[in-house]
Design an enzyme around this catalytic site. Structure first.
Site, mmCIF file in Angstrom:
data_model
loop_
_atom_site.group_PDB
_atom_site.id
_atom_site.type_symbol
_atom_site.label_atom_id
_atom_site.label_comp_id
_atom_site.label_asym_id
_atom_site.label_seq_id
_atom_site.Cartn_x
_atom_site.Cartn_y
_atom_site.Cartn_z
ATOM 1 C CG ASN A 91 -1.856 -1.205 1.217
ATOM 2 O OD1 ASN A 91 -2.045 -1.865 0.196
ATOM 3 N ND2 ASN A 91 -2.398 -1.520 2.380
ATOM 4 C CG HIS A 108 4.343 -2.101 -4.641
ATOM 5 N ND1 HIS A 108 3.217 -2.895 -4.737
ATOM 6 C CD2 HIS A 108 5.376 -2.887 -5.018
ATOM 7 C CE1 HIS A 108 3.574 -4.100 -5.148
ATOM 8 N NE2 HIS A 108 4.865 -4.132 -5.330
ATOM 9 C CB CYS A 116 14.039 15.576 -7.277
ATOM 10 S SG CYS A 116 14.707 16.697 -8.517
ATOM 11 C CB CYS A 138 18.117 20.425 -7.212
ATOM 12 S SG CYS A 138 16.818 19.752 -8.271
ATOM 13 N N GLY A 174 -5.154 -9.233 3.231
ATOM 14 C CA GLY A 174 -5.852 -8.307 2.349
ATOM 15 C C GLY A 174 -5.151 -8.095 1.025
ATOM 16 C CG ASP A 202 -13.683 -12.480 -1.408
ATOM 17 O OD1 ASP A 202 -13.428 -11.323 -1.764
ATOM 18 O OD2 ASP A 202 -14.730 -12.822 -0.842
ATOM 19 C CB ALA A 218 -8.816 -6.503 7.339
#
Ligand code: BV8
Ligand code: ZN
Length: 234
Positions: A91, A108, A116, A138, A174, A202, A218
């Site tokens: 997440n 992720h 930058c 910068c 999850g 599921d 959850a």
């Protein structure tokens, strides 16, 4: 005992943040090939910034739920008895941290960080981003969300491999097991003889790779599981 927990969008669903692949999920409303790849960003940075500005605002407006709180409690409870939790999330929201989790590995990336493309600096970012916004380090107007898009290498794979190698229990919470290399971690754990547990609404695409499973929302399943692990310890 060292516990490795991998979380996905399902842990934030009850905080009002849409999942990706459920019926009314993000990918039912937005095309990932046009919004979540480096090529898409090169082709239309304005559209990609608008998408992640929306995701960032939604995440900042959301509140952690009982599942996030239970995982923060698990971190403290295990540490108190000399054990350890490695919390790895797919997440990009900051709900684990806002629930009190100290160590969260965002494989992720994070919507509340900017990177930058000119100097490489990574900075906390809570406002909208855009093609005209300047890098605080910068000054170049070359910022992108500090996120892993499709085709890009996830963050800290070495750390993840090391933690997996030393885990006594692997739990996926999850997540649908559709996106690699995250979806491949259970097979890696299994190949090492590490017990594996799925907690989900599921069965995931890779449900067959888990030794055990707890199915349910959850906010109910995770606190109950944490109570069990901590043996009812507060
Ligand atoms: C890479 C950030 C090279 C952006 C994301 C092997 C085979 C085939 C393809 C590939 C492969 N290896 C790599 C690929 C390509 C690709 C991939 O996996 N494609 C898929 C389509 C097959 N992977 C990549 O491109 C990766 N990079 O491979 O680089 C490389 C790799 C390693 C080493 C060297 C080189 C990069 C992938 C990362 C992309 N970025 N996110 C953003 O967020 O916008 S992925 C994004 O989607 C999320 O981070 C997450 O990973 C994924 C969504 O999955 P989930 O979180 O599981 O969510 P989903 O909606 O699917 O499921 C929700 C689940 O929750 C369900 O199970 C549901 O039942 C449950 N649920 C719902 N409500 C609740 C609930 N559970 C409990 N309670 C509830 N209330
Ligand atoms: Zn810069």
């Amino acid at each position: 005992m060292r516990v490795f927990v991998l979380t996905g969008a399902g842990v934030s669903a009850e905080s009002g943040l849409g999942t990706f692949r459920d019926r009314d999920g993000l990918w039912a409303r937005f095309d990932p090939s046009k919004l979540a790849t480096p090529e898409a960003f090169a082709a239309d940075p304005v559209a990609v910034h608008a998408f992640y500005d929306m995701r960032r605002r939604d995440a900042l407006a959301a509140a952690p739920n009982a599942a996030h709180a239970a995982l923060a409690r698990l971190e403290r409870g295990l540490a108190a008895r000399g054990d350890a939790l490695f919390l790895c999330t797919q997440n990009i929201d900051d709900l684990h941290e806002r629930a009190g989790s100290r160590q969260v590995h965002h494989m992720h990336g994070e919507s509340c960080r900017a990177r930058c493309l000119a100097c490489g600096a990574v900075a906390p970012w809570r406002d909208d981003m855009g093609v005209f916004v300047h890098c605080p380090t910068c000054g170049a107007a070359r910022l992108r969300p500090h996120i892993v898009w499709f085709g890009e290498v996830p963050m800290g794979l070495d750390r993840i491999a090391d933690e997996l190698a030393h885990a006594d229990l692997f739990a996926a919470i999850g997540t649908s097991g559709a996106i690699y290399p995250a979806a491949g971690l259970v097979a890696e754990a299994r190949s090492r003889g590490t017990p594996t547990l799925e907690i989900n609404l599921d069965p995931a695409d890779n449900a067959g790779l888990f030794d055990d499973a707890l199915y349910g929302p959850a906010t109910e399943a995770v606190p109950a599981w944490v109570d069990e692990i901590l043996g009812g310890a507060p």
